[in-house]
Design a protein around this motif. Structure first.
Motif, PDB file in Angstrom:
ATOM      1  N   GLU A 168       1.729  71.831  82.549  1.00  0.00           N
ATOM      2  CA  GLU A 168       0.631  72.570  81.931  1.00  0.00           C
ATOM      3  C   GLU A 168       0.720  72.506  80.404  1.00  0.00           C
ATOM      4  OE1 GLU A 168      -1.290  77.083  81.915  1.00  0.00           O
ATOM      5  OE2 GLU A 168       0.415  76.592  83.214  1.00  0.00           O
ATOM      6  N   GLY A 169      -0.398  72.189  79.771  1.00  0.00           N
ATOM      7  CA  GLY A 169      -0.459  72.128  78.320  1.00  0.00           C
ATOM      8  C   GLY A 169       0.011  70.822  77.715  1.00  0.00           C
ATOM      9  N   PHE A 170       0.385  69.871  78.564  1.00  0.00           N
ATOM     10  CA  PHE A 170       0.971  68.640  78.035  1.00  0.00           C
ATOM     11  C   PHE A 170      -0.095  67.685  77.499  1.00  0.00           C
ATOM     12  CE2 PHE A 170       2.344  64.262  78.235  1.00  0.00           C
ATOM     13  CZ  PHE A 170       3.633  64.310  77.743  1.00  0.00           C
ATOM     14  N   VAL A 171       0.161  67.122  76.320  1.00  0.00           N
ATOM     15  CA  VAL A 171      -0.615  66.002  75.806  1.00  0.00           C
ATOM     16  C   VAL A 171       0.325  64.873  75.399  1.00  0.00           C
ATOM     17  CG1 VAL A 171      -2.313  65.211  74.109  1.00  0.00           C
ATOM     18  CG2 VAL A 171      -2.447  67.551  74.984  1.00  0.00           C
ATOM     19  N   LYS A 172       1.300  65.177  74.532  1.00  0.00           N
ATOM     20  CA  LYS A 172       2.189  64.135  74.021  1.00  0.00           C
ATOM     21  C   LYS A 172       3.577  64.698  73.841  1.00  0.00           C
ATOM     22  CE  LYS A 172       2.896  60.074  71.906  1.00  0.00           C
ATOM     23  NZ  LYS A 172       2.696  58.789  72.623  1.00  0.00           N
ATOM     24  N   ALA A 173       4.587  63.931  74.274  1.00  0.00           N
ATOM     25  CA  ALA A 173       5.987  64.304  74.060  1.00  0.00           C
ATOM     26  C   ALA A 173       6.588  63.439  72.965  1.00  0.00           C
ATOM     27  CB  ALA A 173       6.795  64.130  75.346  1.00  0.00           C
ATOM     28  N   VAL A 174       7.452  64.058  72.174  1.00  0.00           N
ATOM     29  CA  VAL A 174       8.246  63.306  71.210  1.00  0.00           C
ATOM     30  C   VAL A 174       9.702  63.687  71.400  1.00  0.00           C
ATOM     31  CG1 VAL A 174       6.401  63.090  69.495  1.00  0.00           C
ATOM     32  CG2 VAL A 174       7.963  65.047  69.388  1.00  0.00           C
ATOM     33  N   VAL A 175      10.569  62.739  71.110  1.00  0.00           N
ATOM     34  CA  VAL A 175      12.006  62.971  71.098  1.00  0.00           C
ATOM     35  C   VAL A 175      12.418  63.112  69.637  1.00  0.00           C
ATOM     36  CG1 VAL A 175      14.258  62.008  71.684  1.00  0.00           C
ATOM     37  CG2 VAL A 175      12.318  61.661  73.217  1.00  0.00           C
ATOM     38  N   THR A 176      13.104  64.183  69.297  1.00  0.00           N
ATOM     39  CA  THR A 176      13.472  64.430  67.905  1.00  0.00           C
ATOM     40  C   THR A 176      14.986  64.445  67.752  1.00  0.00           C
ATOM     41  OG1 THR A 176      13.321  66.830  68.258  1.00  0.00           O
ATOM     42  CG2 THR A 176      11.357  65.706  67.429  1.00  0.00           C
ATOM     43  N   TYR A 177      15.426  64.124  66.536  1.00  0.00           N
ATOM     44  CA  TYR A 177      16.861  64.003  66.237  1.00  0.00           C
ATOM     45  C   TYR A 177      17.228  64.946  65.110  1.00  0.00           C
ATOM     46  CZ  TYR A 177      15.250  59.735  68.453  1.00  0.00           C
ATOM     47  OH  TYR A 177      14.607  58.844  69.277  1.00  0.00           O
ATOM     48  N   ALA A 178      18.330  65.637  65.272  1.00  0.00           N
ATOM     49  CA  ALA A 178      18.789  66.585  64.247  1.00  0.00           C
ATOM     50  C   ALA A 178      19.179  65.836  62.979  1.00  0.00           C
ATOM     51  CB  ALA A 178      19.975  67.372  64.781  1.00  0.00           C
TER      52      ALA A 178
END
Length: 322
Positions: free
Chosen positions: A312-322
């Motif tokens: 629910e609510g999904f459009v685009k995922a990103v993977v982020t790095y600290a």
């Protein structure tokens, strides 16, 4: 000691592991980017799930091609960019802390985008698809499939003066299309009912342009049926899970143009990337509204699964790095 970084490796169907691997070194004409993040593309799903053509283990960081970050090191002869410059890029191993790209395949990010996630490559794809559509003001365009790509195309088409009919499965996707400028929306649930609705909406003329943005057989069939006489079918979906059948009789009878909107010319890809950065920086495309889910590198497999399953609510995922 050799410098190392963390990178996700596809080790088996549905299984990603984070390994310590050698940090890439930029060759002549290349730059190395310390990545801040990388978008997840629908094209990642099939290789992650495993297909006959999949190989294991994959390359470190492999499949990640929607990266952005900060220039970290320059190869010999690079003068167009400088260390410390924030960029988005056309890379290929972005599920890792660092990636390399040719210096002529990065675009500097303006101050207006400071601190924001900027997976530029998929926006560049939308810009190139829009150009290949040859869409004109006053035309009716149906967009089949409203996700990240379909939403951006809805905005570009409506801004250009087209009447957009958005067609998608989820009610929230149709609401997103309306927010991005769609004049009408149609639930993607019944093939013949959709055709009847679009027939009624267009006074039986159907659509001058139809953009298929799903990458599956039924949406392609549906998109074909919605094109009017002398119209244009634009194939934007990434069809990588097998052969397709088309209704050639219908295509012939209606005299339509069929356009494969996937660019492989690096110059066209860079043009799209430059346009993408300009459009997002100017506020023409609300990228923040489309990047809905963020995952750390250790959960990249979950990010790909979410791209497939669309919670629910999904459009685009990103993977982020600290």
């Amino acid at each position: 000691m050799e410098a190392v970084m963390k990178a996700a490796v596809l080790v088996a169907p549905g299984r990603m592991e984070v390994h310590d691997v050698a940090m890439p070194q930029p060759a002549a004409g290349e730059v190395r980017i310390r990545l801040e993040g990388c978008g997840v593309c629908a094209s990642n799903i099939e290789p992650w799930e495993g297909r006959a053509w999949s190989t294991f283990p994959g390359a470190p960081g492999g499949m990640g091609h929607e990266g952005w970050g900060v220039v970290d090191a320059l190869g010999v002869g690079v003068t167009a960019v400088a260390p410390g410059q924030r960029v988005t890029l056309l890379g290929g191993n972005g599920f890792a802390e660092y990636d390399v790209a040719r210096a002529d395949q990065v675009v500097a990010l303006p101050e207006a985008l400071a601190g924001r996630a900027v997976p530029g490559e998929p926006v560049a794809c939308a810009m190139n698809i829009f150009r290949r559509s040859d869409l004109r003001a006053g035309q009716t365009v149906a967009i089949v499939g409203i996700g990240f790509l379909g939403a951006i195309l809805t905005k570009l088409a409506s801004d250009a003066g087209a009447r957009v009919i958005a067609i998608s499965r989820r009610a929230e996707s149709l609401a997103l299309a309306t927010r991005f400028g769609a004049a009408e929306t149609v639930a993607m649930d019944d093939h013949w009912a959709i055709i009847e609705r679009v027939t009624a909406m267009t006074g039986e003329a159907m659509c001058e342009r139809v953009i298929e943005a799903v990458g599956k057989q039924w949406p392609l069939d549906l998109a074909s049926a919605l094109v009017g006489f002398g119209g244009r079918l634009v194939i934007a979906g990434y069809h990588q899970d097998g052969a397709r059948q088309v209704n050639m009789q219908d295509w012939n009878w209606k005299g339509i143009d069929v356009v494969n909107a996937h660019e492989r010319d690096p110059r066209a890809a860079m043009r799209g990337l430059e346009e993408a950065v300009a459009a997002v920086a100017a506020g023409r495309i609300d990228l923040d509204a489309l990047v809905t889910h963020r995952f750390p590198l250790e959960r990249v497999g979950e990010a790909i699964a979410a791209t497939r399953d669309k919670p629910e609510g999904f459009v685009k995922a990103v993977v982020t790095y600290a």
